[in-house]
Design a protein around this motif. Structure first.
Motif, PDB file in Angstrom:
ATOM      1  N   PRO A   1     -60.842 -18.205 -30.555  1.00  0.00           N
ATOM      2  CA  PRO A   1     -59.377 -18.162 -30.454  1.00  0.00           C
ATOM      3  C   PRO A   1     -58.643 -19.081 -31.424  1.00  0.00           C
TER       4      PRO A   1
ATOM      5  N   THR B   1     -53.312 -18.229 -30.846  1.00  0.00           N
ATOM      6  CA  THR B   1     -54.537 -17.444 -30.780  1.00  0.00           C
ATOM      7  C   THR B   1     -54.188 -16.024 -31.223  1.00  0.00           C
TER       8      THR B   1
ATOM      9  N   GLY C   1     -57.644 -19.028 -25.252  1.00  0.00           N
ATOM     10  CA  GLY C   1     -57.514 -17.662 -25.736  1.00  0.00           C
ATOM     11  C   GLY C   1     -57.589 -16.644 -24.620  1.00  0.00           C
ATOM     12  N   TRP C   2     -58.345 -16.998 -23.589  1.00  0.00           N
ATOM     13  CA  TRP C   2     -58.542 -16.068 -22.468  1.00  0.00           C
ATOM     14  C   TRP C   2     -58.848 -16.884 -21.224  1.00  0.00           C
TER      15      TRP C   2
ATOM     16  N   ARG D   1     -59.699 -13.388 -29.764  1.00  0.00           N
ATOM     17  CA  ARG D   1     -59.013 -14.254 -28.809  1.00  0.00           C
ATOM     18  C   ARG D   1     -59.987 -14.810 -27.774  1.00  0.00           C
TER      19      ARG D   1
END
Length: 252
Positions: free
Chosen positions: A85, A73, A115-116, A81
Motif C-alpha cells: 500500500p 494508498t 491499505g486494507w 492496496r
C-alpha cells in the motif's frame, strides 16, 4: 521561541489550487523551524499526485517530517492496496518513519494508515502498539508525535473518527514524554488538551489545503513554542491571502 508549521490533507488531485499556491509564500514568510505534514498528500495515491506533492514541498525551505494518510494508498488498485500500500509513498519519502531532532524537542513520525482492514471503513486509522512503543523510546527528552489519524475523536469536528487501538495509544502517550500529537484527517483545525489517567498531552489537528472542505476554509497551522507555552494559530485562506485565527494557548 521555536515555531512549527503543520499541514495535512493536501489531497493533490483535489487540491485547492489558489490556496495551495498561496500557502508556499505564506509558510516561507513565517520563518519557522520545521514543517510537519500529517498525511493524505494525495487523493487517489497516484504516482503523478505524489510527484505533485513532492514538487510542492520542495518549494518550502524548511526541515520536514512527512507521514502517510489513508488516501496515500492506491485507491483503484486493490491488489497493490492490500500487498504494497505504501510503495509509492516510500519511493519518494522513504521507507522509515522520519524523525526531526532539535535541542529541546524530538518530532517522531508514526503510520496510522492502512491499505486494507477487516472493517467496512478502510479509511479509519489503526495504531500498531509495537510501532508506537518504538516511537516513544526510552529517553527522557521531550517529544512530539506525528500521524494522520487522531487517537481520540476530535470534539466538535464534522467527522467522527474511530481509530483502532486509539484509546490505548492515547493513554500510552499521556504517560510518556510525548506532549504534542499532530494529526490531520478531519479537515478542520483543532486543539485539545487530552487528560488520561497518568498524564496529558495536546492533540493538535490541521485543516486541509484541498477543495474537500468541512466547515472551514483551506488552512494550515502555526505552532509557537516559548518557555513551556504552546500557542496554535490557524491560517485560513480568505480568497486572496491567508489570515491568522488564534486557536488557543496551553502550557506543556
Amino acid at each position: 521561541m521555536m515555531k512549527l508549521i503543520q499541514v495535512a490533507d493536501l489531497h493533490f488531485g483535489r487540491e485547492c489550487k489558489p490556496a495551495i499556491t498561496a500557502a508556499i509564500s505564506a509558510i516561507n514568510s513565517l520563518q519557522a523551524d520545521a514543517l510537519i505534514v500529517a498525511g493524505d498528500l494525495t487523493q487517489r495515491g497516484k504516482t503523478s499526485e505524489f510527484e505533485a506533492a513532492r514538487d510542492w514541498l520542495s518549494q518550502i525551505s524548511l526541515p520536514q517530517i512527512v507521514v502517510p494518510g489513508n488516501h496515500d494508498t492506491p485507491m483503484l488498485n486493490l491488489y497493490a492496496r492490500a500487498h504494497e500500500p505504501f510503495k509509492r509513498f516510500c519511493e519518494l519519502f522513504g521507507e522509515d518513519m522520519q524523525t526531526l531532532k532539535f535541542p529541546d524537542l524530538k518530532i517522531v513520525g508514526l503510520n496510522t494508515a492502512r491499505g486494507w482492514q477487516v472493517r467496512r471503513n478502510w479509511a479509519e486509522g489503526s495504531v500498531n502498539l509495537d510501532d508506537l512503543q518504538d516511537a516513544l523510546g526510552d529517553t527522557p527528552e521531550l517529544k512530539a508525535l506525528v500521524c494522520h489519524h487522531p487517537f481520540r475523536p476530535v470534539p466538535g469536528a464534522p467527522l467522527t473518527t474511530r481509530t483502532k487501538r486509539g484509546a490505548r495509544a492515547s493513554q500510552a502517550i499521556a504517560k510518556s514524554n510525548v506532549r504534542m500529537l499532530f494529526t490531520g484527517h478531519v479537515h478542520q483545525p483543532a486543539i485539545q488538551n487530552w487528560r488520561e489517567e497518568g498524564g496529558q498531552y495536546l492533540a493538535i489537528g490541521a485543516g486541509t489545503l484541498s477543495d474537500r472542505l468541512r466547515e472551514w476554509p483551506p488552512s494550515f497551522n502555526e505552532i509557537q513554542l516559548n518557555n513551556g507555552q504552546v500557542q496554535v494559530i490557524a491560517h485560513a485562506y480568505e480568497g486572496t491571502r491567508f489570515a491568522p485565527r488564534k486557536l488557543g494557548t496551553f502550557t506543556l
